[in-house]
Design a protein around this motif. Structure first.
Motif, PDB file in Angstrom:
ATOM      1  N   UNK A  10      -3.927  -3.054  -8.203  1.00  0.00           N
ATOM      2  CA  UNK A  10      -2.647  -2.526  -7.717  1.00  0.00           C
ATOM      3  C   UNK A  10      -2.840  -1.404  -6.705  1.00  0.00           C
ATOM      4  N   UNK A  11      -3.766  -0.502  -6.967  1.00  0.00           N
ATOM      5  CA  UNK A  11      -3.967   0.633  -6.062  1.00  0.00           C
ATOM      6  C   UNK A  11      -4.515   0.201  -4.714  1.00  0.00           C
ATOM      7  N   UNK A  12      -5.119  -0.980  -4.648  1.00  0.00           N
ATOM      8  CA  UNK A  12      -5.653  -1.494  -3.382  1.00  0.00           C
ATOM      9  C   UNK A  12      -4.595  -2.213  -2.546  1.00  0.00           C
ATOM     10  N   UNK A  19      -3.864  -8.168   1.183  1.00  0.00           N
ATOM     11  CA  UNK A  19      -2.847  -9.125   0.733  1.00  0.00           C
ATOM     12  C   UNK A  19      -2.757  -9.180  -0.792  1.00  0.00           C
ATOM     13  N   UNK A  20      -1.583  -9.566  -1.286  1.00  0.00           N
ATOM     14  CA  UNK A  20      -1.361  -9.695  -2.721  1.00  0.00           C
ATOM     15  C   UNK A  20      -2.106 -10.918  -3.243  1.00  0.00           C
ATOM     16  N   UNK A  44      -0.937 -12.112 -11.232  1.00  0.00           N
ATOM     17  CA  UNK A  44      -0.978 -11.172 -10.111  1.00  0.00           C
ATOM     18  C   UNK A  44      -1.348  -9.811 -10.701  1.00  0.00           C
ATOM     19  N   UNK A  45      -1.673  -8.836  -9.863  1.00  0.00           N
ATOM     20  CA  UNK A  45      -1.974  -7.503 -10.406  1.00  0.00           C
ATOM     21  C   UNK A  45      -0.788  -6.840 -11.090  1.00  0.00           C
TER      22      UNK A  45
END
Length: 130
Positions: A10-12, A19-20, A44-45
């Motif tokens: 998430x922090x990235x 991109x997600x 997903x994150x």
């Protein structure tokens, strides 16, 4: 590196630096054919869940025990290398079973199934260049 979790990503991506990443796997039952029962699980994150049932949770709750929508026993979030093994499950279903090329219930050997898988792979590669 062995302790990186999916939620750590998430922090990235919070500021759109990257991109997600979206990952999927198949949920199948051991005693039912994947042609009869297979549910997609999305990762997903930010959340993990099954759109078919409308159930999603944060990655830190994945693998925990639930009862009627409430966490009964929370386990530590799985490391990303564990999840990578789960994400490969969609590829582990042999293509000849999914495509119906051969009924594997007749007792075909692993070598025959791998040969059919190799054939399907080459067929798919050839079709992409047409």
């Amino acid at each position: 590196r062995m302790d990186i979790k999916l939620s750590d990503i998430q922090e990235k991506i919070n500021q759109a630096q990257s991109p997600l990443p979206l990952f999927t796997c198949l949920h199948v039952k051991p005693d039912v054919s994947e042609l009869m029962f297979a549910d997609w699980v999305e990762f997903s994150p930010y959340e993990i869940g099954m759109a078919k049932y409308g159930t999603f949770m944060t990655p830190d709750l994945f693998g925990s025990k639930f009862f009627m929508g409430t966490v009964v026993k929370k386990y530590e979030e799985n490391p990303i290398h564990f999840l990578m093994g789960i994400w490969g499950s969609a590829f582990s279903i042999l293509f000849n079973r999914v495509l119906g090329i051969k009924d594997t219930a007749e007792g075909s050997t692993m070598e025959e199934e791998l040969g059919n898988l190799f054939f399907c792979f080459h067929l798919l590669c050839a079709l992409t260049y047409l």
